[in-house]
Design a protein around this motif. Structure first.
Motif, PDB file in Angstrom:
ATOM      1  N   LYS A  29      -3.413   0.650  -3.594  1.00  0.00           N
ATOM      2  CA  LYS A  29      -2.771  -0.657  -3.736  1.00  0.00           C
ATOM      3  C   LYS A  29      -1.530  -0.516  -4.605  1.00  0.00           C
ATOM      4  CE  LYS A  29      -7.036  -3.204  -3.056  1.00  0.00           C
ATOM      5  NZ  LYS A  29      -8.073  -4.050  -3.662  1.00  0.00           N
ATOM      6  N   THR A  37       0.180   4.961   1.317  1.00  0.00           N
ATOM      7  CA  THR A  37      -0.797   5.700   2.107  1.00  0.00           C
ATOM      8  C   THR A  37      -0.492   7.184   2.011  1.00  0.00           C
ATOM      9  OG1 THR A  37      -1.153   3.823   3.568  1.00  0.00           O
ATOM     10  CG2 THR A  37      -1.706   5.982   4.452  1.00  0.00           C
ATOM     11  N   SER A  65      -5.321   4.760   1.143  1.00  0.00           N
ATOM     12  CA  SER A  65      -4.260   3.858   0.713  1.00  0.00           C
ATOM     13  C   SER A  65      -4.529   3.398  -0.715  1.00  0.00           C
ATOM     14  CB  SER A  65      -4.171   2.645   1.646  1.00  0.00           C
ATOM     15  OG  SER A  65      -3.733   3.049   2.930  1.00  0.00           O
ATOM     16  N   TYR A 119      -4.946   2.586   5.428  1.00  0.00           N
ATOM     17  CA  TYR A 119      -4.542   1.354   6.086  1.00  0.00           C
ATOM     18  C   TYR A 119      -3.932   1.695   7.440  1.00  0.00           C
ATOM     19  CZ  TYR A 119      -2.189  -3.160   6.607  1.00  0.00           C
ATOM     20  OH  TYR A 119      -1.756  -4.382   7.053  1.00  0.00           O
ATOM     21  N   TYR A 131       0.843  -1.197   0.000  1.00  0.00           N
ATOM     22  CA  TYR A 131       0.000   0.000   0.000  1.00  0.00           C
ATOM     23  C   TYR A 131       0.868   1.232   0.000  1.00  0.00           C
ATOM     24  CZ  TYR A 131      -4.288  -2.535   1.231  1.00  0.00           C
ATOM     25  OH  TYR A 131      -5.370  -3.370   1.220  1.00  0.00           O
TER      26      TYR A 131
END
Length: 124
Positions: free
Chosen positions: A84, A51, A82, A73, A49
């Motif tokens: 991916k 963020t 967040s 997250y 992630y």
């Protein structure tokens, strides 16, 4: 990770430092001692992630539009989001969001600290 440019991109911004928050296994990017972005690593040190901080309304809108953007997250879910690390978010959009996160945190710093960071950038 799909975004190999992220470290260089974030460190090129005025006053940015990074560290490893070992307890969380996060690489944190900060300005004036305040975090504005983090790359969250899994148990094999692979990013999963990214963020970042956004205006709550914008973050909510983006989470509705993109399945690869989720509430922050392990962070405050209204201000942090967040992305991916291997998702489908285009580089240009992620760079825009990282810029917004940097600016949001920079604007909250004291005027004195802002001036110091900007003068170091000019002189550095």
């Amino acid at each position: 990770m799909k975004y190999p440019w992220i470290d260089e991109f974030l460190l090129s911004k005025a006053g940015v430092t990074k560290d490893l928050q070992a307890e969380w296994n996060w690489i944190r990017y900060m300005i004036g001692g305040k975090m504005f972005a983090a790359v969250c690593l899994d148990e094999t040190d692979t990013p999963y992630y990214i963020t970042l901080k956004l205006d709550p309304l914008e973050g909510d809108m983006l989470r509705q539009e993109y399945e690869d953007i989720i509430p922050g997250y392990y962070m405050n879910k209204s201000h942090w989001n967040s992305v991916k690390a291997n998702g489908s978010i285009k580089d240009e959009l992620l760079k825009e969001l990282l810029d917004k996160s940097y600016n949001l945190v920079f604007e909250k710093l004291t005027k004195k600290l802002q001036k110091q960071i900007l003068s170091e950038e000019k002189n550095g």
